[in-house]
Structures are given as structure tokens and as C-alpha cells.
Design a protein around this motif. Structure first.
Motif, mmCIF file in Angstrom:
data_model
loop_
_atom_site.group_PDB
_atom_site.id
_atom_site.type_symbol
_atom_site.label_atom_id
_atom_site.label_comp_id
_atom_site.label_asym_id
_atom_site.label_seq_id
_atom_site.Cartn_x
_atom_site.Cartn_y
_atom_site.Cartn_z
ATOM 1 N N ALA A 1 -20.558 2.949 -0.337
ATOM 2 C CA ALA A 1 -20.009 3.135 1.009
ATOM 3 C C ALA A 1 -18.794 4.047 0.965
ATOM 4 C CB ALA A 1 -19.624 1.795 1.620
ATOM 5 N N LEU A 2 -17.937 3.825 -0.024
ATOM 6 C CA LEU A 2 -16.749 4.670 -0.160
ATOM 7 C C LEU A 2 -16.286 4.710 -1.590
ATOM 8 C CD1 LEU A 2 -13.746 3.169 -0.543
ATOM 9 C CD2 LEU A 2 -14.110 2.539 1.798
ATOM 10 N N VAL A 3 -15.567 5.781 -1.896
ATOM 11 C CA VAL A 3 -14.882 5.922 -3.170
ATOM 12 C C VAL A 3 -13.476 6.424 -2.867
ATOM 13 C CG1 VAL A 3 -16.935 6.309 -4.586
ATOM 14 C CG2 VAL A 3 -15.766 8.249 -3.550
ATOM 15 N N ALA A 4 -12.514 5.959 -3.645
ATOM 16 C CA ALA A 4 -11.126 6.370 -3.402
ATOM 17 C C ALA A 4 -10.274 6.069 -4.616
ATOM 18 C CB ALA A 4 -10.552 5.634 -2.192
ATOM 19 N N ASN A 5 -9.160 6.742 -4.686
ATOM 20 C CA ASN A 5 -8.078 6.370 -5.584
ATOM 21 C C ASN A 5 -7.001 5.753 -4.709
ATOM 22 O OD1 ASN A 5 -9.286 7.270 -7.934
ATOM 23 N ND2 ASN A 5 -8.421 9.307 -7.774
ATOM 24 N N TRP A 6 -6.765 4.471 -4.926
ATOM 25 C CA TRP A 6 -5.861 3.681 -4.093
ATOM 26 C C TRP A 6 -4.524 3.584 -4.804
ATOM 27 C CZ3 TRP A 6 -7.215 -2.081 -2.684
ATOM 28 C CH2 TRP A 6 -6.368 -2.532 -1.667
ATOM 29 N N LEU A 7 -3.466 3.938 -4.093
ATOM 30 C CA LEU A 7 -2.116 3.903 -4.634
ATOM 31 C C LEU A 7 -1.400 2.648 -4.145
ATOM 32 C CD1 LEU A 7 -1.133 7.614 -3.917
ATOM 33 C CD2 LEU A 7 -2.196 6.671 -5.975
ATOM 34 N N ASN B 1 -8.910 3.359 -9.114
ATOM 35 C CA ASN B 1 -10.148 3.898 -8.565
ATOM 36 C C ASN B 1 -10.958 2.734 -8.042
ATOM 37 O OD1 ASN B 1 -13.271 4.503 -9.219
ATOM 38 N ND2 ASN B 1 -12.206 6.309 -8.443
ATOM 39 N N VAL B 2 -11.423 2.873 -6.820
ATOM 40 C CA VAL B 2 -12.234 1.817 -6.226
ATOM 41 C C VAL B 2 -13.497 2.426 -5.637
ATOM 42 C CG1 VAL B 2 -11.017 1.896 -4.009
ATOM 43 C CG2 VAL B 2 -12.243 -0.173 -4.668
ATOM 44 N N THR B 3 -14.580 1.727 -5.873
ATOM 45 C CA THR B 3 -15.868 2.086 -5.304
ATOM 46 C C THR B 3 -16.365 0.877 -4.534
ATOM 47 O OG1 THR B 3 -16.371 3.537 -7.169
ATOM 48 C CG2 THR B 3 -18.234 2.831 -5.818
ATOM 49 N N PHE C 1 -13.278 -2.026 -9.347
ATOM 50 C CA PHE C 1 -11.917 -1.553 -9.539
ATOM 51 C C PHE C 1 -11.654 -1.121 -10.981
ATOM 52 C CE2 PHE C 1 -11.982 -4.280 -5.915
ATOM 53 C CZ PHE C 1 -11.052 -3.755 -5.039
ATOM 54 N N THR C 2 -11.107 0.087 -11.130
ATOM 55 C CA THR C 2 -10.690 0.604 -12.430
ATOM 56 C C THR C 2 -9.244 1.061 -12.316
ATOM 57 O OG1 THR C 2 -12.932 1.349 -12.961
ATOM 58 C CG2 THR C 2 -11.119 2.340 -14.220
ATOM 59 N N LEU C 3 -8.370 0.510 -13.137
ATOM 60 C CA LEU C 3 -6.957 0.888 -13.117
ATOM 61 C C LEU C 3 -6.800 2.232 -13.831
ATOM 62 C CD1 LEU C 3 -4.055 0.087 -12.344
ATOM 63 C CD2 LEU C 3 -3.897 -1.055 -14.576
ATOM 64 N N ASN D 1 0.849 -1.186 0.000
ATOM 65 C CA ASN D 1 0.000 0.000 0.000
ATOM 66 C C ASN D 1 0.881 1.231 0.000
ATOM 67 O OD1 ASN D 1 -2.667 -1.082 0.195
ATOM 68 N ND2 ASN D 1 -2.230 -1.636 2.313
ATOM 69 N N TYR D 2 0.521 2.204 -0.798
ATOM 70 C CA TYR D 2 1.245 3.473 -0.827
ATOM 71 C C TYR D 2 0.367 4.605 -0.312
ATOM 72 C CZ TYR D 2 4.541 6.946 -2.685
ATOM 73 O OH TYR D 2 5.443 7.975 -2.837
ATOM 74 N N GLY D 3 -0.931 4.333 -0.196
ATOM 75 C CA GLY D 3 -1.841 5.325 0.352
ATOM 76 C C GLY D 3 -3.066 5.505 -0.518
ATOM 77 N N PHE D 4 -3.789 6.574 -0.242
ATOM 78 C CA PHE D 4 -5.018 6.890 -0.963
ATOM 79 C C PHE D 4 -5.015 8.354 -1.348
ATOM 80 C CE2 PHE D 4 -6.221 3.248 1.581
ATOM 81 C CZ PHE D 4 -7.034 2.514 0.732
ATOM 82 N N ASP D 5 -5.655 8.651 -2.449
ATOM 83 C CA ASP D 5 -6.017 10.015 -2.814
ATOM 84 C C ASP D 5 -7.539 10.080 -2.790
ATOM 85 O OD1 ASP D 5 -3.431 10.915 -3.245
ATOM 86 O OD2 ASP D 5 -3.481 10.542 -5.395
#
Length: 159
Positions: free
Chosen positions: A147-153, A135-137, A117-119, A95-99
Motif C-alpha cells: 500500500a505504501l513505502v516510506a522512510n519515517w523520521l 523504512n516502513v512498508t 519495519f527496518t531501522l 513524528n519528525y516527518g517522512f522521506d
């Protein structure tokens, strides 16, 4: 060994070709009161909205207990193992984090959630280090809002 770990690897070029595309959708995962209670014990957060169904029913607009937002986020790990490909020659991923991580809707006890999941990006930072942005929803079964949306690094390392 869990079956999600046994997916055949894809080539680096095939992974690069997935940028901009939806990779997949995980299976549904139950977020029941037992799971919420275990998580509460791990993080020592026993706020009544998570662990006291009777009080949550009386004192909240949710009508029941809700999962910790970070519990929902932590389920991304198993969801991603089900969906995201492993690149040939990978030695590890971290894991590098989230935006822009946002908790959009509460996950009520007894609900099921899944990840979509969308790369978005796959960039070599060093010859043996790839940074991915996905991008994950997290969808809640039967609910209009996620429940959540994020850009996962993530960082992927190669031999």
C-alpha cells in the motif's frame, strides 16, 4: 492500558545495534468501510471513491471503495507501537516527518494491512535527542504490491 505499551525497554546500545536490521512486522489491521467512513468524517473528505460503495463499484477500476492514503499512513502509529522497541530513559517520541512517502497500491475496503519495519538510522543530534529513520512498508494481505513505502523520521527524547 494497551498491551503494546508494556514492552520492556531496550538499552541505547541495543537500539543502535538494530540499525540496518528488520525490527519486525506488525499484526494485521482491518481497513473496513466503517473505519474508512470514520476517517472521512474526521478529515472531511467524503469523495465517493472512499464512502459510496455502490458508486465506487460502478465508476472505478477498484470494484469497491478504497481507504484514503492518509488513513493507511495513520495506521503506522499502532503498527509501530506493536513492533518498535522503546529505549530505556525515553521521555517521549515525536513524528519528525517522512522521506519518500509513496502510496503504491489502493487499500480496498475490507482489506487487512500490516507494517514491516527496518531501522535505517539512529543518530544523536543532541545529548538527549535521537533522530531515527525507519523504512516502513505497509503490506496488503494477498496483494503483490504494498500500500505504501516510506522512510519515517522520528525524534526520541531522553530524561
Amino acid at each position: 492500558m494497551n498491551e503494546v505499551w508494556k514492552k520492556p525497554p531496550v538499552s541505547f546500545d541495543a537500539y543502535q545495534a538494530m540499525v540496518g536490521k528488520e525490527i519486525g512486522v506488525s499484526s494485521w489491521h482491518l481497513v473496513d468501510q466503517a473505519r474508512i467512513n470514520l476517517y472521512a468524517d474526521v478529515i472531511e473528505d467524503h469523495q465517493f471513491i472512499h464512502v459510496d460503495p455502490e458508486r465506487a463499484k460502478k465508476e472505478t477500476a477498484y470494484g469497491t471503495t478504497v481507504a484514503h492514503g492518509f488513513l493507511t499512513m495513520s495506521l503506522l502509529s499502532i503498527m509501530s507501537y506493536e513492533v518498535m522497541p522503546v529505549i530505556e530513559g525515553t521521555t517521549m517520541g515525536v513524528n519528525y516527518g517522512f522521506d519518500r512517502l509513496r502510496f503504491m497500491s489502493p487499500v480496498r475496503a475490507g482489506s487487512r494491512v500490516r507494517g514491516r519495519f527496518t531501522l535505517l538510522e539512529a543518530t544523536l543530534r543532541k545529548p538527549k535527542e535521537l533522530q531515527s529513520r525507519t523504512n516502513v512498508t505497509v503490506e496488503i494481505e494477498g496483494e503483490p504490491k504494498p500500500a505504501l513505502v516510506a522512510n519515517w523520521l522520528g525524534l526520541i527524547y531522553f530524561a
